[in-house]
Design a protein around this motif. Structure first.
Motif, PDB file in Angstrom:
ATOM      1  N   LEU A 117      12.816  -2.000 -12.756  1.00  0.00           N
ATOM      2  CA  LEU A 117      12.065  -0.819 -12.341  1.00  0.00           C
ATOM      3  C   LEU A 117      12.966   0.409 -12.302  1.00  0.00           C
ATOM      4  O   LEU A 117      14.097   0.336 -11.840  1.00  0.00           O
ATOM      5  N   THR A 220      10.518   0.066 -16.350  1.00  0.00           N
ATOM      6  CA  THR A 220       9.136   0.432 -16.082  1.00  0.00           C
ATOM      7  C   THR A 220       9.012   0.866 -14.625  1.00  0.00           C
ATOM      8  O   THR A 220      10.003   1.076 -13.950  1.00  0.00           O
ATOM      9  N   ARG A 222       6.183   0.515 -10.938  1.00  0.00           N
ATOM     10  CA  ARG A 222       5.074  -0.214 -10.338  1.00  0.00           C
ATOM     11  C   ARG A 222       4.537   0.567  -9.149  1.00  0.00           C
ATOM     12  O   ARG A 222       5.199   1.463  -8.626  1.00  0.00           O
ATOM     13  N   ARG A 223       3.348   0.195  -8.722  1.00  0.00           N
ATOM     14  CA  ARG A 223       2.786   0.788  -7.511  1.00  0.00           C
ATOM     15  C   ARG A 223       3.223  -0.016  -6.302  1.00  0.00           C
ATOM     16  O   ARG A 223       3.301  -1.230  -6.329  1.00  0.00           O
TER      17      ARG A 223
END
Length: 262
Positions: A117, A220, A222-223
């Motif tokens: 992340l 990437t 994420r929430r």
């Protein structure tokens, strides 16, 4: 994790008041949590002077309410370059209200737990707690952007097709401060970007280009399991008010009682 909070006040001091009071109410202040508010010459920022007693730094952004284009991404870039000594930046809009304990700590733990992340984004909640799905991870969506030419009023918002709908949204995003991020910020910045190619014009809103560049590093976002209230579009002159000020002030009354007692 050392977190540098960065927010921009663009004529939204009443919302920024709520943001700071709710953040302080729900977090244990420590040297690992720094809070910076950058003001776009709003004219009433002195109403936030109380926050300095809690360690909040307030300083001019170098821009004003009269800037001819959106300055948000450039202000965030300036803050990143000026405040390099942290593990992550929490970019948070001034019209956000924290509602649960240690939201930032939870987001930091989520970011630290997954090295793939580059960012964790809070859930976007309405006052009733219902989450708003503001963007899809894939596909094409539409966004609004506006410009104001020198000597003229702001134009009506107009729409671009987003070539890549996937982006981390800066309303409340914790972004890892590492080499790929800093290189992107230094060389390209965090402002909206528009490219032209045979596929048509592709628009990337604030942090949109960053999101795509991080993919080239296998990264990437994420929430988070945590959410915050986000009123949305508080600084847009042409956005209908729709009772937001009354709802903001009700929350502000509650959080003002807490901060005044401490």
């Amino acid at each position: 994790m050392r977190v540098q909070v960065v927010t921009v006040n663009h004529g939204t001091s009443a919302y920024a008041d709520l943001l700071l009071r709710s953040l302080i109410a729900h977090h244990r202040l420590s040297p690992d949590l720094s809070i910076l508010l950058l003001d776009n010459d709003s004219g009433d920022v002195e109403r936030l002077d109380w926050a300095k007693g809690f360690g909040v730094e307030i300083r001019p952004s170098g821009y004003s309410l009269e800037a001819a284009v959106t300055t948000h991404g450039e202000i965030l870039r300036d803050a990143v370059l000026a405040e390099p000594d942290c593990d992550a930046y929490l970019f948070v809009d001034s019209d956000v209200c924290f509602t649960t304990g240690d939201t930032i700590g939870t987001m930091a733990a989520e970011l630290a737990a997954d090295p793939t992340l580059f960012a964790v984004e809070a859930g976007w909640a309405h006052e009733d707690g219902k989450l708003f799905q503001h963007s899809a991870l894939t596909g094409t969506s539409r966004i609004r952007e506006s410009v104001r030419f020198e000597g003229a009023d702001w134009c009506d918002p107009y729409e671009f097709d987003i070539g890549y709908g996937d982006r981390v949204h800066p309303f409340c995003a914790l972004v890892r401060n590492d080499a790929p991020f800093r290189t992107t910020v230094t060389e390209l910045g965090l402002s909206p970007a528009l490219t032209y190619c045979v596929r048509g014009a592709l628009f990337f809103d604030t942090l949109g280009l960053l999101t795509q560049i991080m993919k080239t590093h296998g990264r990437t976002w994420r929430r988070s399991s945590k959410s915050v209230i986000h009123f949305g579009n508080a600084s847009w002159q042409s956005t209908p008010e729709d009772g937001k000020a009354a709802r903001r002030d009700a929350l502000l009354h509650t959080y003002r009682q807490f901060s005044d007692q401490h």
